[in-house]
Enzyme design. Structure first.
Site, PDB file in Angstrom:
ATOM      1  N   GLU A 211       0.809  -1.216   0.000  1.00  0.00           N
ATOM      2  CA  GLU A 211       0.000   0.000   0.000  1.00  0.00           C
ATOM      3  C   GLU A 211       0.843   1.268   0.000  1.00  0.00           C
ATOM      4  O   GLU A 211       0.391   2.314  -0.489  1.00  0.00           O
ATOM      5  CB  GLU A 211      -0.929   0.009   1.223  1.00  0.00           C
ATOM      6  CG  GLU A 211      -1.977  -1.089   1.241  1.00  0.00           C
ATOM      7  CD  GLU A 211      -3.080  -0.857   0.224  1.00  0.00           C
ATOM      8  OE1 GLU A 211      -3.505   0.301   0.070  1.00  0.00           O
ATOM      9  OE2 GLU A 211      -3.509  -1.827  -0.419  1.00  0.00           O
ATOM     10  N   GLU A 220      -1.793   9.281  -0.077  1.00  0.00           N
ATOM     11  CA  GLU A 220      -2.100   8.826  -1.433  1.00  0.00           C
ATOM     12  C   GLU A 220      -1.461   9.765  -2.450  1.00  0.00           C
ATOM     13  O   GLU A 220      -1.555  10.988  -2.332  1.00  0.00           O
ATOM     14  CB  GLU A 220      -3.614   8.788  -1.619  1.00  0.00           C
ATOM     15  CG  GLU A 220      -4.077   8.267  -2.955  1.00  0.00           C
ATOM     16  CD  GLU A 220      -5.586   8.119  -3.037  1.00  0.00           C
ATOM     17  OE1 GLU A 220      -6.079   7.817  -4.133  1.00  0.00           O
ATOM     18  OE2 GLU A 220      -6.254   8.325  -2.005  1.00  0.00           O
ATOM     19  N   ASN A 258     -14.831   6.043   7.085  1.00  0.00           N
ATOM     20  CA  ASN A 258     -13.761   5.276   7.717  1.00  0.00           C
ATOM     21  C   ASN A 258     -13.009   6.118   8.750  1.00  0.00           C
ATOM     22  O   ASN A 258     -12.628   5.614   9.810  1.00  0.00           O
ATOM     23  CB  ASN A 258     -12.790   4.748   6.663  1.00  0.00           C
ATOM     24  CG  ASN A 258     -13.304   3.506   5.965  1.00  0.00           C
ATOM     25  OD1 ASN A 258     -14.009   2.700   6.564  1.00  0.00           O
ATOM     26  ND2 ASN A 258     -12.985   3.365   4.691  1.00  0.00           N
TER      27      ASN A 258
END
Length: 358
Positions: A211, A220, A258
């Site tokens: 990831e 990200e 989340n």
């Protein structure tokens, strides 16, 4: 005494006095102090900061690691300001109380007998968990606590293992941050046989490696995705902003729901301050472990349950990104995760087990 002797004596005194002036040592003043170090600032190689009466030089990228640190990122440039380090303060600070409001600069005595100073306002967060809100504080008779706690309960991944797994990691992702996060999830890598424990630790870190590009990326990289992670239909909306809930941390936590769920579970204001995940290593690791231990994702079980119930590494992929990668969605990405897992179980001295793919 004759006049000659008096004059001679005076001349001698004059010479001695002159010599004394000439020979008196010139004390070099200490260097001026650089801008004080702060936990929220990002430092890159060559930047300086002052802390506890010394100037410090950053050797590479760092954030949230107070000089002198434990990773070797800070080089001591000597005392500053007055040439001497101020003596440590006397220890007469109140005991820390969970849930009590603390303003920046507050100093408390924790239950381990050591002292901590609030780097940011907070509603009584545990000083040993959040290095964003608290820093170790040295005062007379009490040395500052180590920033690397001992392996809690014999965690199967040693610091040497960790460094071998992530030789090019970003200094943000500290081993000490991972150890601190383990306190919130005592069942992680401590359930089942020694083989299962090692397999779970390897599985988590293999997915984390995939990831984050080997623990290199904190956030990200595709910024075009940022505005897409706000589900405005939720009753609480997106108070931090439309584009605030992009992927962060070791499992790239994303979406406002989340952040809300993770924040509620961890006792952190992640819905209103999602940036905590990219500013505090312990918080980042805890969000990754929170997902691993409690969330099914697109799968049918948590990654933790997949490993402790011997369902195989492939099921952890399904729980993290299965709807995109599994069932032929992206076999190259699946294989990348599997290859890393096989490497990590070897480092930890165990086998990979079955059902590696999804």
């Amino acid at each position: 005494m004759s006049r000659f002797r008096i004059l001679a004596a005076a001349a001698t005194l004059t010479v001695v006095s002159a010599l004394a002036v000439v020979l008196a040592p010139t004390l070099a003043s200490a260097a001026a102090c650089a801008t004080p170090w702060t936990a929220s600032a990002v430092y890159t190689g060559g930047m300086t900061a002052s802390h506890n009466g010394h100037n410090w030089l950053a050797k590479w990228w760092t954030q949230n690691e107070a000089p002198p640190g434990t990773t070797g990122v800070w080089a001591d440039q000597g005392t500053c300001g007055g040439g001497t380090t101020p003596p440590p303060a006397t220890c007469n600070y109140p005991n820390w109380v969970a849930g009590q409001w603390y303003a920046t600069g507050a100093i408390v005595r924790y239950t381990n007998g050591l002292y901590y100073i609030a780097e940011h306002d907070n509603p009584g967060y545990d000083p040993t968990i959040s290095t964003w809100y608290w820093d170790p504080y040295a005062c007379s008779g009490n040395p500052p606590p180590t920033t690397t706690p001992p392996n809690p309960g014999g965690f199967v991944v040693t610091e040497a293992n960790f460094n071998q797994m992530f030789p090019g990691r970003n200094s943000f992702y500290t081993y000490s941050g991972l150890l601190a996060a383990l306190n919130a999830f005592p069942a992680f890598a401590k359930t089942g046989s020694d083989t299962i424990r090692r397999q779970e630790a390897a599985a988590f870190l293999a997915n984390v490696s995939h990831e984050t590009g080997g623990l290199v990326y904190i956030v990200e990289q595709n910024t075009a995705n940022y505005p897409h992670y706000c589900d405005a239909s939720q009753s609480y909306g997106c108070p931090a902003g439309q584009a605030a809930y992009y992927g962060r941390g070791p499992i790239q936590l994303s979406w406002n729901f989340n952040y809300k769920a993770a924040g509620d579970a961890l006792g952190l204001p992640l819905l209103t301050n999602p940036w905590l995940v990219q500013n505090d290593a312990s918080v980042a690791w805890r969000t990754g472990l929170w997902y691993w231990m409690t969330q099914n994702g697109p799968g049918t079980m948590t990654p933790h349950n997949a490993m402790v119930n011997s369902r195989g590494f492939g099921e952890t992929i399904r729980s993290i990104n299965g709807s995109i990668e599994c069932n032929g969605g992206n076999p190259a990405q699946v294989q990348s995760r599997v290859t890393k897992y096989q490497q990590f179980v070897q480092i930890l001295g165990t086998t990979a087990g079955s059902n590696l793919s999804c």
